[in-house]
Design an enzyme around this catalytic site. Structure first.
Site, PDB file in Angstrom:
ATOM      1  N   GLU A   1       0.810  -1.226   0.000  1.00  0.00           N
ATOM      2  CA  GLU A   1       0.000   0.000   0.000  1.00  0.00           C
ATOM      3  C   GLU A   1       0.843   1.276   0.000  1.00  0.00           C
ATOM      4  O   GLU A   1       0.478   2.268   0.629  1.00  0.00           O
ATOM      5  CB  GLU A   1      -0.923   0.027   1.221  1.00  0.00           C
ATOM      6  CG  GLU A   1      -1.976  -1.055   1.224  1.00  0.00           C
ATOM      7  CD  GLU A   1      -3.082  -0.795   2.253  1.00  0.00           C
ATOM      8  OE1 GLU A   1      -2.805  -0.153   3.267  1.00  0.00           O
ATOM      9  OE2 GLU A   1      -4.221  -1.243   2.011  1.00  0.00           O
TER      10      GLU A   1
ATOM     11  N   GLU B   1      -7.072  -7.482  -0.517  1.00  0.00           N
ATOM     12  CA  GLU B   1      -7.606  -7.428   0.855  1.00  0.00           C
ATOM     13  C   GLU B   1      -9.075  -7.035   0.838  1.00  0.00           C
ATOM     14  O   GLU B   1      -9.412  -5.869   0.661  1.00  0.00           O
ATOM     15  CB  GLU B   1      -6.839  -6.401   1.702  1.00  0.00           C
ATOM     16  CG  GLU B   1      -5.427  -6.804   2.016  1.00  0.00           C
ATOM     17  CD  GLU B   1      -4.712  -5.778   2.909  1.00  0.00           C
ATOM     18  OE1 GLU B   1      -5.381  -5.027   3.636  1.00  0.00           O
ATOM     19  OE2 GLU B   1      -3.479  -5.735   2.836  1.00  0.00           O
TER      20      GLU B   1
HETATM   21  C1  GAL Z   1      -4.411  -2.417   5.115  1.00  0.00           C
HETATM   22  C2  GAL Z   1      -3.055  -3.080   5.272  1.00  0.00           C
HETATM   23  C3  GAL Z   1      -3.176  -4.373   6.058  1.00  0.00           C
HETATM   24  C4  GAL Z   1      -3.996  -4.160   7.297  1.00  0.00           C
HETATM   25  C5  GAL Z   1      -5.345  -3.581   6.922  1.00  0.00           C
HETATM   26  C6  GAL Z   1      -6.239  -3.283   8.085  1.00  0.00           C
HETATM   27  O1  GAL Z   1      -4.261  -1.072   4.830  1.00  0.00           O
HETATM   28  O2  GAL Z   1      -2.486  -3.357   4.024  1.00  0.00           O
HETATM   29  O3  GAL Z   1      -1.901  -4.838   6.367  1.00  0.00           O
HETATM   30  O4  GAL Z   1      -3.313  -3.288   8.122  1.00  0.00           O
HETATM   31  O5  GAL Z   1      -5.167  -2.370   6.279  1.00  0.00           O
HETATM   32  O6  GAL Z   1      -6.489  -4.396   8.818  1.00  0.00           O
END
Ligand code: GAL
Length: 829
Positions: A179, A248
């Site tokens: 990110e 994600e």
């Molecule tokens: C994203 C990040 C993850 C985790 C998630 C929130 O921004 O890539 O590693 O932190 O947010 O749980």
């Protein structure tokens, strides 16, 4: 003989060729061995569970319809000291990847090595921060050298074990950075150069499978940029050759100390996934599929809890989180059944207005349809090829043949037989319950012994290990070897010093996550993060010892330059005297400060079984700060996950047989506001939307993996209590399915299962038009003529599973006439 050998070779070849040799991508999808794939993946982070749990978790992922398991790699856990590596126990990355391989699933390896992940310092080692001329995540020579060193080492380890798909192994994708696009703006031109360097460096490692960069819309080719978030249906990759991929999909959210339990509804997660595939997505990963536990000092922060449950499809302890797990499993099976049409078909869309649309994927053999309704308040009626379909508010219907709706994201079906696909799926709703430890006669009557933390040197002498005429960031002094750092100074006040008087105070500008201040051994106060702390304190003529114990609760893990957020007591520190109208301020910041990292009890390993230290069983004190407690207990019987209830304790650390199960802090209550009993899945989700646990201890139960326990004999629990608490309520429990519910339509089959334990009773059963939800079912206006509870008791009680045809023959015809009759059951396990 020859033919036998040939057969053996052939079988071996088959066994080793489960995995692909070529993974590539085109504009449409990830292609594995020449076939375009619909890939469903789930994040399971190996250090957040134990190697003993991995096979079960991964198998559950597979049974839940996943193709792949994704994990980050945790740099600071593997390289706690520069060039000294640890891959033991739950850090055995290779064993984890091989467990994925054993289940014949694919792996997605997100090396980072910056990972965020609510992990301490985002995965960066603190020694890295303390190297000369260091700057993180930019074109800094020292940084790039260390990042490359670690990344190369991981890649080499994985290559050596032949775990990349290009070598016949499971790993189909790898990730570099994480990110960075979210923060690149803060790094100016060097940010762009850095990301180019990351891409070149990764590419030079020659892993034979594609590299991804998430949230990086300027990802240099050939990096694949992917999306993270609650919804990614509108995401477009920056290159026409990059498939639409979602790394994600947040299945819930993490929790802070003082925060509430976040829940993301099953309907909304399913909606987001179906919508993503409706709009051309081909790879989707749940973050998290199993969240797990932040053992030891691994939680990020500051203030991330020990539990990392995340409301994921598999809960913290490894139990299925139903109906989320089952509803998504159905979706996965259906998407897989449409793989060819989705990845090779021609796509057309029809916009019906009012946020309703149809997407049709068409190959020569078959058409598959998604009907989407993104309206937050009203259902959509869609006319399509002569038929009428109702698509409920905020939902997607899937019609694998463009005629029959087999799935709607908002209809969480407790038991479904999908005629068209011939798949039967039991998404029964499970009710999790905690049960007392049956291995103990009096489970809550534990015998405690205790001892004080020895702080004399620090409180009375102010004597540490090093001195400096400056207040330093905690990270710099202690390299994050411990949560604790003493800052101590001795202040000599002459009798005539005007600051001396009755009305004196100590004022500290602090960035300690928790601070305990003492003057001449007296505990003045404690407080939390980023504040100016001012407390009345008594100073005497002559020497005064000021001892400040700064405590970290997880280092920050997110944001541009998060590594520089101060921790500890960076000052200034004043003593203040007031004499009538006059205020006299003395700045102690440039005094001689003595430092000491860690507490004595930790150094002497009071938590370990071998510790020879003396403990006392007499007059065990309550509400005493800085106190060690110890007890023994029997492991709960059976194989269900175990938790320890720490209600009554304040804040500290807990160990089971020497294993650190994490920080505890039940005294930190979550705030009263912002919880709701009902949760509306309609409309965009955000982390605070559906919360529970208001006004309760943020975290009361702490996971004890079974492998930490000695199933026979005694087990030892040690607590270090910082702020004062009462251990007499501590008890051990198991967590398992306490009851199951199902709601099955007539002419279907009811299937109940207590996950390997017997069904003990039928609490509720009604055949007719029952109402309500699991736990609150009620009879409707219509009821079968026979006694449904009796029939089901005879068929199911005492068995681990039972199946019963739902029909009027079985239960007798209900006296009244309703269009659709169903059987609602709640059984106890
Ligand atoms: C994203 C990040 C993850 C985790 C998630 C929130 O921004 O890539 O590693 O932190 O947010 O749980």
């Amino acid at each position: 003989m020859v033919s036998l050998r040939f057969l053996l070779c052939f079988l071996l070849f088959l066994a080793s060729s489960v995995y692909a040799t070529i993974v590539s991508h085109d504009g449409r999808a990830i292609t594995i061995d020449g076939h375009r794939r619909v890939l469903l993946s789930g994040s399971i982070h190996y250090p957040r569970s134990t190697p003993e749990m991995w096979p079960d978790l991964i198998r559950k992922g597979k049974e839940g319809g996943l193709d792949a398991i994704e994990t980050y790699v945790f740099w600071n856990a593997h390289e706690p000291t520069r060039r000294q590596y640890d891959f033991s126990g739950n850090l055995d990355l290779i064993r984890f990847l091989k467990t994925i391989q054993d289940e014949k699933l694919y792996g997605v390896l997100r090396i980072g090595p910056y990972v965020c992940a609510e992990w301490n310092y985002g995965g960066f080692p603190v020694w890295l921060h303390n190297m000369p001329d260091m700057e993180f995540r930019t074109t800094n020579k020292a940084f790039m050298n260390e990042m490359q060193n670690f990344t190369t080492m991981i890649v080499d380890m994985v290559k050596k074990e032949k775990l990349f798909a290009s070598q016949g192994g499971p790993i189909i994708l790898a990730q570099i950075e994480n990110e960075y696009g979210n923060v690149i703006g803060s790094y100016g031109e060097t940010g762009k150069a850095y990301i180019q360097w990351c891409a070149n460096m990764a590419q030079s490692l020659d892993i034979g499978v594609p590299w991804i960069m998430c949230q990086q819309d300027d990802a240099p080719q050939p990096m694949l940029n992917t999306c993270n978030g609650y919804y990614c249906d509108n995401f477009e990759p920056n290159n026409a050759k990059t498939p639409k991929m979602w790394t994600e999909n947040w299945t819930g959210w993490y929790k802070n100390w003082g925060g509430k339990n976040p829940h993301r509804t099953t309907e909304d997660v399913a909606f987001a996934v179906a919508r993503f595939f409706q709009k051309g997505g081909t790879f989707q990963n749940y973050y998290m599929y199993h969240g797990g536990t932040n053992f030891d000092r691994t939680s990020g922060g500051p203030y991330i809890t020990t539990s990392y449950d995340y409301d994921a499809p598999i809960d913290e302890f490894g139990n299925l989180n139903q109906p989320k797990y089952g509803h998504l499993k159905q979706l996965h099976d259906i998407l897989h059944s449409m793989e060819k049409t989705l990845t090779y078909g021609n796509v057309s869309t029809i916009d019906f207005g009012n946020f309703a649309s149809a997407t049709i994927y068409k190959t020569e053999e078959r058409s598959s349809c998604f009907f989407g309704n993104v309206n937050e308040t009203s259902d959509a009626t869609i006319n399509f090829q002569g038929e009428t379909y109702v698509v409920p508010t905020w939902s997607v219907s899937i019609l694998p043949d463009c005629k029959t709706e087999v799935y709607n994201t908002a209809k969480v079906c407790l038991f479904c037989y999908i005629q068209l696909l011939r798949i039967a799926i039991n998404t029964q709703t499970s009710v999790m319950v905690k049960k007392p430890n049956e291995a103990e006669d009096e489970p809550s009557n534990l015998k405690w012994s205790w001892r004080p933390e020895n702080m004399d040197n620090f409180l009375l002498k102010g004597k540490g290990e090093s001195t400096m005429r400056q207040l330093f960031d905690q990270k710099i002094v202690s390299n994050d070897q411990s949560d604790y750092l003493w800052y101590m100074t001795t202040l000599n006040l002459k009798e005539e010093d005007p600051v001396l008087g009755k009305n004196m105070s100590l004022r500290i500008n602090s960035t300690a996550h928790v601070l305990h201040a003492f003057v001449n051994g007296k505990h003045v106060e404690n407080g939390k993060f980023h504040y100016v702390f001012e407390q009345e304190a008594k100073f005497n003529p002559g020497d005064n010892v000021i001892s400040l114990l700064s405590i970290t609760v997880g280092l920050p893990n997110y944001g541009a330059f998060f590594e520089n957020v101060p921790a500890g007591i960076t000052g200034p520190v004043f003593i203040i005297g007031r004499n009538g109208d006059e205020t006299i301020v003395k700045d102690l910041s440039a005094h001689k400060w003595s430092y000491k990292t860690d507490l004595r009890g930790f150094e002497n390993q009071l938590f370990s079984s071998e510790s020879p230290s003396k403990w006392s069983g007499d007059s065990v004190p309550f509400n005493r700060t800085m106190t060690w407690y110890k007890t023994t207990f029997k492991a709960p019987l059976g194989s269900e996950p175990v938790v320890v209830d720490l209600l009554g304790l304040g804040k500290g650390t807990a160990w089971i047989n020497g294993n650190n199960i994490g920080r505890y802090w039940p005294a930190f209550l979550s705030t009263e506001d912002g919880c709701s009993a009902e949760c509306n899945y309609r409309g965009a989700y955000y982390a605070e939307k559906c919360q529970t646990n208001c006004g309760e201890p943020t975290q009361r139960w702490y996971h004890i993996p079974r492998s930490f326990l000695n199933p026979k004999g005694d087990n030892k629990l040690v607590l270090f209590e910082e702020i004062g608490g009462n251990p007499s309520f501590v008890n051990f429990q198991t967590i398992g399915v306490g009851g199951v519910c199902a709601n099955v339509y007539e002419k279907n089959v009811l299937e109940l299962s207590c996950d390997g334990r017997p069904i003990s009773a039928i609490k509720f059963a009604s055949f007719g038009n029952p109402r309500g939800n699991c736990g609150s079912f009620e009879k409707g206006t219509c009821e079968a003529s026979k006694d449904v509870v009796d029939i089901l008791t005879a068929e199911c009680v005492g068995k681990e599973k039972c199946s019963v045809n739902v029909s009027t023959e079985k239960f007798g015809a209900p006296e009244c006439n309703v269009a659709t009759r169903s059987l609602a059951v709640e059984a106890l396990c």
